[in-house]
Design a protein around this motif. Structure first.
Motif, PDB file in Angstrom:
ATOM      1  N   HIS A  99       0.817  -1.214   0.000  1.00 56.59           N
ATOM      2  CA  HIS A  99       0.000   0.000   0.000  1.00 56.59           C
ATOM      3  C   HIS A  99       0.854   1.269   0.000  1.00 56.59           C
ATOM      4  CE1 HIS A  99       0.771   1.026   4.215  1.00 56.59           C
ATOM      5  NE2 HIS A  99       0.639  -0.267   4.480  1.00 56.59           N
ATOM      6  N   GLY A 100       0.226   2.345  -0.366  1.00 59.80           N
ATOM      7  CA  GLY A 100       0.865   3.658  -0.330  1.00 59.80           C
ATOM      8  C   GLY A 100       0.574   4.353   0.986  1.00 59.80           C
ATOM      9  N   GLY A 101       0.956   5.598   1.052  1.00 57.46           N
ATOM     10  CA  GLY A 101       0.652   6.377   2.238  1.00 57.46           C
ATOM     11  C   GLY A 101       1.780   7.261   2.715  1.00 57.46           C
ATOM     12  N   GLY A 102       2.758   7.497   1.864  1.00 54.87           N
ATOM     13  CA  GLY A 102       3.783   8.474   2.197  1.00 54.87           C
ATOM     14  C   GLY A 102       4.715   8.087   3.320  1.00 54.87           C
ATOM     15  N   TRP A 103       4.876   6.817   3.588  1.00 54.20           N
ATOM     16  CA  TRP A 103       5.833   6.292   4.571  1.00 54.20           C
ATOM     17  C   TRP A 103       5.455   6.527   6.017  1.00 54.20           C
ATOM     18  CZ3 TRP A 103       8.980   3.000   2.427  1.00 54.20           C
ATOM     19  CH2 TRP A 103       9.314   3.167   1.096  1.00 54.20           C
ATOM     20  N   ASP A 104       4.486   7.389   6.280  1.00 54.89           N
ATOM     21  CA  ASP A 104       4.172   7.619   7.690  1.00 54.89           C
ATOM     22  C   ASP A 104       2.685   7.703   7.985  1.00 54.89           C
ATOM     23  OD1 ASP A 104       3.754  10.029   6.446  1.00 54.89           O
ATOM     24  OD2 ASP A 104       4.867  11.215   7.886  1.00 54.89           O
ATOM     25  N   ILE A 105       1.869   8.000   6.987  1.00 56.36           N
ATOM     26  CA  ILE A 105       0.436   8.111   7.256  1.00 56.36           C
ATOM     27  C   ILE A 105      -0.369   6.954   6.689  1.00 56.36           C
ATOM     28  CG2 ILE A 105       0.460  10.622   7.406  1.00 56.36           C
ATOM     29  CD1 ILE A 105      -0.681  10.645   4.514  1.00 56.36           C
ATOM     30  N   GLY A 106       0.279   6.103   5.924  1.00 59.20           N
ATOM     31  CA  GLY A 106      -0.449   5.016   5.272  1.00 59.20           C
ATOM     32  C   GLY A 106      -0.503   3.756   6.110  1.00 59.20           C
ATOM     33  N   TYR A 107      -1.586   3.081   6.024  1.00 57.47           N
ATOM     34  CA  TYR A 107      -1.746   1.752   6.592  1.00 57.47           C
ATOM     35  C   TYR A 107      -2.811   1.051   5.770  1.00 57.47           C
ATOM     36  CZ  TYR A 107      -5.397   4.302   9.084  1.00 57.47           C
ATOM     37  OH  TYR A 107      -6.463   5.097   9.379  1.00 57.47           O
ATOM     38  N   PHE A 108      -2.801  -0.253   5.808  1.00 58.92           N
ATOM     39  CA  PHE A 108      -3.631  -1.018   4.884  1.00 58.92           C
ATOM     40  C   PHE A 108      -5.117  -0.698   4.994  1.00 58.92           C
ATOM     41  CE2 PHE A 108      -6.044  -4.797   3.640  1.00 58.92           C
ATOM     42  CZ  PHE A 108      -5.755  -4.745   2.285  1.00 58.92           C
ATOM     43  N   ASP A 109      -5.621  -0.453   6.164  1.00 61.72           N
ATOM     44  CA  ASP A 109      -7.059  -0.245   6.332  1.00 61.72           C
ATOM     45  C   ASP A 109      -7.611   0.909   5.496  1.00 61.72           C
ATOM     46  OD1 ASP A 109      -7.157  -2.368   8.049  1.00 61.72           O
ATOM     47  OD2 ASP A 109      -7.121  -1.157   9.867  1.00 61.72           O
ATOM     48  N   ALA A 165      11.723   0.026   8.663  1.00 65.53           N
ATOM     49  CA  ALA A 165      11.404  -1.407   8.629  1.00 65.53           C
ATOM     50  C   ALA A 165      10.603  -1.909   7.427  1.00 65.53           C
ATOM     51  CB  ALA A 165      10.662  -1.780   9.908  1.00 65.53           C
ATOM     52  N   PRO A 166      10.001  -1.068   6.576  1.00 67.93           N
ATOM     53  CA  PRO A 166       9.100  -1.605   5.556  1.00 67.93           C
ATOM     54  C   PRO A 166       9.717  -2.615   4.596  1.00 67.93           C
ATOM     55  CG  PRO A 166       8.900   0.776   5.653  1.00 67.93           C
ATOM     56  CD  PRO A 166      10.015   0.389   6.557  1.00 67.93           C
ATOM     57  N   LEU A 167      10.930  -2.406   4.148  1.00 68.91           N
ATOM     58  CA  LEU A 167      11.525  -3.357   3.216  1.00 68.91           C
ATOM     59  C   LEU A 167      11.724  -4.710   3.886  1.00 68.91           C
ATOM     60  CD1 LEU A 167      12.545  -4.018   0.435  1.00 68.91           C
ATOM     61  CD2 LEU A 167      14.791  -3.138   1.102  1.00 68.91           C
ATOM     62  N   GLU A 168      12.128  -4.705   5.126  1.00 64.67           N
ATOM     63  CA  GLU A 168      12.268  -5.966   5.872  1.00 64.67           C
ATOM     64  C   GLU A 168      10.912  -6.652   6.022  1.00 64.67           C
ATOM     65  OE1 GLU A 168      13.572  -7.385  10.294  1.00 64.67           O
ATOM     66  OE2 GLU A 168      14.748  -5.808   9.357  1.00 64.67           O
ATOM     67  N   ASP A 169       9.865  -5.879   6.263  1.00 63.02           N
ATOM     68  CA  ASP A 169       8.512  -6.441   6.334  1.00 63.02           C
ATOM     69  C   ASP A 169       8.153  -7.126   5.016  1.00 63.02           C
ATOM     70  OD1 ASP A 169       8.162  -5.413   8.902  1.00 63.02           O
ATOM     71  OD2 ASP A 169       7.086  -3.635   8.202  1.00 63.02           O
ATOM     72  N   CYS A 170       8.478  -6.490   3.894  1.00 64.01           N
ATOM     73  CA  CYS A 170       8.171  -7.050   2.577  1.00 64.01           C
ATOM     74  C   CYS A 170       8.974  -8.317   2.313  1.00 64.01           C
ATOM     75  CB  CYS A 170       8.457  -6.019   1.493  1.00 64.01           C
ATOM     76  SG  CYS A 170       7.357  -4.598   1.559  1.00 64.01           S
ATOM     77  N   LEU A 171      10.251  -8.310   2.668  1.00 63.86           N
ATOM     78  CA  LEU A 171      11.083  -9.501   2.493  1.00 63.86           C
ATOM     79  C   LEU A 171      10.557 -10.663   3.328  1.00 63.86           C
ATOM     80  CD1 LEU A 171      14.571  -7.791   2.457  1.00 63.86           C
ATOM     81  CD2 LEU A 171      13.545  -9.066   0.569  1.00 63.86           C
ATOM     82  N   VAL A 185       4.105  -8.640  -7.548  1.00 61.74           N
ATOM     83  CA  VAL A 185       4.028  -7.524  -6.614  1.00 61.74           C
ATOM     84  C   VAL A 185       3.214  -6.419  -7.264  1.00 61.74           C
ATOM     85  CG1 VAL A 185       5.344  -5.813  -5.314  1.00 61.74           C
ATOM     86  CG2 VAL A 185       6.285  -8.096  -5.661  1.00 61.74           C
ATOM     87  N   ALA A 186       2.222  -5.928  -6.559  1.00 62.36           N
ATOM     88  CA  ALA A 186       1.426  -4.788  -7.007  1.00 62.36           C
ATOM     89  C   ALA A 186       1.548  -3.714  -5.934  1.00 62.36           C
ATOM     90  CB  ALA A 186      -0.027  -5.200  -7.198  1.00 62.36           C
ATOM     91  N   CYS A 187       1.359  -2.475  -6.342  1.00 63.74           N
ATOM     92  CA  CYS A 187       1.586  -1.410  -5.364  1.00 63.74           C
ATOM     93  C   CYS A 187       0.910  -0.119  -5.795  1.00 63.74           C
ATOM     94  CB  CYS A 187       3.084  -1.181  -5.217  1.00 63.74           C
ATOM     95  SG  CYS A 187       3.885  -0.857  -6.806  1.00 63.74           S
ATOM     96  N   GLU A 188       0.979   0.838  -4.919  1.00 66.11           N
ATOM     97  CA  GLU A 188       0.553   2.194  -5.223  1.00 66.11           C
ATOM     98  C   GLU A 188       1.426   3.153  -4.420  1.00 66.11           C
ATOM     99  OE1 GLU A 188      -3.006   3.764  -2.987  1.00 66.11           O
ATOM    100  OE2 GLU A 188      -3.401   1.615  -2.897  1.00 66.11           O
ATOM    101  N   SER A 189       1.686   4.294  -4.978  1.00 63.81           N
ATOM    102  CA  SER A 189       2.369   5.384  -4.291  1.00 63.81           C
ATOM    103  C   SER A 189       3.679   4.934  -3.640  1.00 63.81           C
ATOM    104  CB  SER A 189       1.403   6.017  -3.281  1.00 63.81           C
ATOM    105  OG  SER A 189       1.930   7.214  -2.773  1.00 63.81           O
ATOM    106  N   ALA A 190       3.828   5.145  -2.344  1.00 60.30           N
ATOM    107  CA  ALA A 190       5.067   4.770  -1.648  1.00 60.30           C
ATOM    108  C   ALA A 190       5.341   3.273  -1.747  1.00 60.30           C
ATOM    109  CB  ALA A 190       5.000   5.188  -0.184  1.00 60.30           C
ATOM    110  N   GLY A 191       4.308   2.479  -1.938  1.00 57.06           N
ATOM    111  CA  GLY A 191       4.485   1.047  -2.126  1.00 57.06           C
ATOM    112  C   GLY A 191       5.303   0.729  -3.368  1.00 57.06           C
ATOM    113  N   GLY A 192       5.324   1.653  -4.333  1.00 59.54           N
ATOM    114  CA  GLY A 192       6.121   1.466  -5.535  1.00 59.54           C
ATOM    115  C   GLY A 192       7.612   1.420  -5.231  1.00 59.54           C
TER     116      GLY A 192
END
Length: 97
Positions: free
Chosen positions: A4-14, A41-47, A69-76
């Motif tokens: 998911h996207g969300g600018g690294w600090d405001i995004g969460y899946f919900d 930590a996000p890249l480690e979470d993805c791995l 892998v699919a994504c949007e925004s920061a998820g890219g």
């Protein structure tokens, strides 16, 4: 795998789950959404999520060899980082590892 996207600090899946659900319905695929922690930590979470999927720990009836892998925004950025890390062998037993 959906990042998911969300600018690294405001995004969460919900707040982005509608994107993943829409993609799953349109593509007729199972979606595994990764709810990443805040930086760094996000890249480690993805791995870790990718390794979990490849081991069949989430759903044994889904392919463990054909993942996308699919994504949007920061998820890219995470998607690009994940693919580069896998190519470099960041996770043993995965492509490149």
């Amino acid at each position: 795998m959906y990042l998911h996207g969300g600018g690294w600090d405001i995004g969460y899946f919900d707040i982005r789950d509608w994107s993943a659900y829409g993609l799953a319905q349109g593509a007729r695929l199972a979606i595994f959404a990764v709810d990443c922690h805040a930086c760094p930590a996000p890249l480690e979470d993805c791995l870790n999520a990718c390794a979990t999927l490849r081991k069949g720990e989430v759903a044994k009836n889904h392919s463990q060899t054909r993942l996308m892998v699919a994504c949007e925004s920061a998820g890219g950025k995470l998607a690009a980082g994940l693919c580069m890390a896998l190519r470099r062998g960041a996770v043993a037993g995965l492509p490149g590892g």
